[in-house]
Design a protein around this motif. Structure first.
Motif, mmCIF file in Angstrom:
data_model
loop_
_atom_site.group_PDB
_atom_site.id
_atom_site.type_symbol
_atom_site.label_atom_id
_atom_site.label_comp_id
_atom_site.label_asym_id
_atom_site.label_seq_id
_atom_site.Cartn_x
_atom_site.Cartn_y
_atom_site.Cartn_z
ATOM 1 N N UNK A 30 -17.266 -38.741 -42.914
ATOM 2 C CA UNK A 30 -16.496 -39.937 -42.551
ATOM 3 C C UNK A 30 -16.306 -40.089 -41.039
ATOM 4 N N UNK A 31 -16.163 -38.973 -40.322
ATOM 5 C CA UNK A 31 -15.992 -39.081 -38.861
ATOM 6 C C UNK A 31 -17.236 -39.665 -38.205
ATOM 7 N N UNK A 32 -18.413 -39.213 -38.654
ATOM 8 C CA UNK A 32 -19.649 -39.761 -38.108
ATOM 9 C C UNK A 32 -19.856 -41.215 -38.521
ATOM 10 N N UNK A 33 -19.454 -41.579 -39.717
ATOM 11 C CA UNK A 33 -19.572 -42.974 -40.157
ATOM 12 C C UNK A 33 -18.747 -43.886 -39.244
ATOM 13 N N UNK A 34 -17.554 -43.447 -38.895
ATOM 14 C CA UNK A 34 -16.706 -44.235 -37.997
ATOM 15 C C UNK A 34 -17.321 -44.317 -36.598
ATOM 16 N N UNK A 35 -17.904 -43.218 -36.157
ATOM 17 C CA UNK A 35 -18.521 -43.177 -34.827
ATOM 18 C C UNK A 35 -19.743 -44.104 -34.756
ATOM 19 N N UNK A 36 -20.556 -44.086 -35.793
ATOM 20 C CA UNK A 36 -21.718 -44.979 -35.827
ATOM 21 C C UNK A 36 -21.283 -46.434 -35.813
ATOM 22 N N UNK A 37 -20.238 -46.747 -36.565
ATOM 23 C CA UNK A 37 -19.730 -48.113 -36.604
ATOM 24 C C UNK A 37 -19.204 -48.533 -35.237
ATOM 25 N N UNK A 38 -18.504 -47.630 -34.554
ATOM 26 C CA UNK A 38 -17.946 -47.949 -33.241
ATOM 27 C C UNK A 38 -19.036 -48.213 -32.212
ATOM 28 N N UNK A 39 -20.204 -47.587 -32.387
ATOM 29 C CA UNK A 39 -21.314 -47.777 -31.447
ATOM 30 C C UNK A 39 -22.324 -48.811 -31.948
ATOM 31 N N UNK A 40 -21.959 -49.526 -33.033
ATOM 32 C CA UNK A 40 -22.810 -50.593 -33.584
ATOM 33 C C UNK A 40 -24.206 -50.082 -33.952
ATOM 34 N N UNK A 41 -24.229 -48.903 -34.541
ATOM 35 C CA UNK A 41 -25.492 -48.298 -34.974
ATOM 36 C C UNK A 41 -25.650 -48.548 -36.477
ATOM 37 N N UNK A 42 -26.675 -49.267 -36.885
ATOM 38 C CA UNK A 42 -26.844 -49.585 -38.309
ATOM 39 C C UNK A 42 -27.107 -48.331 -39.147
ATOM 40 N N UNK A 43 -26.553 -48.346 -40.345
ATOM 41 C CA UNK A 43 -26.779 -47.282 -41.322
ATOM 42 C C UNK A 43 -27.504 -47.903 -42.513
ATOM 43 N N UNK A 44 -28.749 -47.493 -42.717
ATOM 44 C CA UNK A 44 -29.579 -48.025 -43.796
ATOM 45 C C UNK A 44 -29.635 -47.009 -44.930
ATOM 46 N N UNK A 45 -29.137 -47.402 -46.084
ATOM 47 C CA UNK A 45 -29.234 -46.555 -47.275
ATOM 48 C C UNK A 45 -30.657 -46.634 -47.816
ATOM 49 N N UNK A 46 -31.220 -45.467 -48.119
ATOM 50 C CA UNK A 46 -32.585 -45.376 -48.658
ATOM 51 C C UNK A 46 -32.510 -44.418 -49.847
ATOM 52 N N UNK A 47 -32.367 -44.964 -51.047
ATOM 53 C CA UNK A 47 -31.915 -44.164 -52.174
ATOM 54 C C UNK A 47 -32.678 -44.464 -53.458
#
Length: 265
Positions: A30-47
């Motif tokens: 969760x800490x990294x998810x918040x950090x990625x969001x703060x830096x506007x870095x997209x998270x692409x789910x590949x599942x």
């Protein structure tokens, strides 16, 4: 170290990677998810999960509307408001009919043969999540009950119907031949490059053999310690850009991003 800025793209598997293999939580990440969001870095789910599973999860992760890859690459969503599937697709029903003909020669069961309650029982999903996992577009989850020696014969039989077999973290998956996480990611990268005018630097995270094509496609690969009997083997020469975690699940996910990005924070 990789710059922590908006030119980065994170591509992640879910079960056994971002999500815990047993209870599906992502607390350690969760800490990294918040950090990625703060830096506007997209998270692409590949599942291997379905679109019906991924879209509600995106909302809970705070990434609603982001592109995603579902069913091991059998479906690619380029972003925006994706409609929620309410019924399995016609192509999925046709695939299941083909599989039923092969059950005369091989012992296996597909998700379409189970109820929501049965799927919930052997996956640990809730009833709602189990129902979403059965709303499929183009691939089927298979519980193999035959001898392992017959898997090659099964692959050959599937190929006669333009189908292929891939191994996930806990189940086998049957999907259209020529599809996969790597092919789907290439399509998504091309779409984003045309839309944005540049190629993003990619970090991929996964734990299963079905993640290998995606992990070979990204610039930097995190192989998360998994539970599959089959190891994740990557065919790429740049071993310095591949990191194998000591921890499984979301703790390994965090460990991988710490390795490539922590000094950039």
């Amino acid at each position: 170290m990789i710059p922590l800025d908006s030119s980065l793209l994170i591509v992640t598997d879910l079960d056994g990677s971002l999500l815990d293999h047993h209870d599906y939580n992502w607390d350690a990440a969760s800490e990294w998810l918040a950090r990625l969001n703060a830096h506007h870095i997209p998270l692409v789910i590949c599942s291997s999960k379905t679109a019906a599973e991924i879209i509600p999860l995106q909302k809970r992760l705070g990434i609603a509307g982001a592109p995603f890859i579902a069913e091991n690459g059998a479906r690619v969503a380029f972003g925006g408001d994706e409609p929620l599937t309410e019924e399995p697709s016609a192509s999925y029903r046709a695939l299941c009919q083909t599989l039923q003909t092969l059950q005369a020669d091989f012992r296996f069961d597909g998700f379409h043969q189970f109820s929501d309650a049965e799927v919930a029982r052997f996956t640990g999903l809730t009833l709602t999540e189990a129902s979403q996992s059965r709303l499929r577009d183009a691939s089927e989850v298979v519980l193999w009950r035959d001898d392992e020696e017959k898997l090659d014969d099964f692959r050959h039989a599937l190929a006669q119907h333009q189908l292929a077999l891939t191994q996930g973290g806990r189940f086998w998956h049957v999907m259209p031949a020529g599809s996969g996480k790597g092919v789907a990611l290439a399509q998504l990268q091309q779409h984003l490059a045309e839309q944005e005018g540049h190629q993003r630097t990619t970090i991929g995270l996964g734990d299963g053999p079905n993640d290998a094509p995606m992990l070979e496609r990204v610039d930097y690969a995190v192989v998360i310690k998994g539970f599959s009997k089959t190891p994740v083997v990557l065919q790429r020469p740049d071993e310095e850009n591949v990191y194998h975690t000591a921890r499984p699940g979301p703790e390994g996910w965090r460990e991988g991003l710490d390795y490539f990005l922590a000094q950039s924070v």
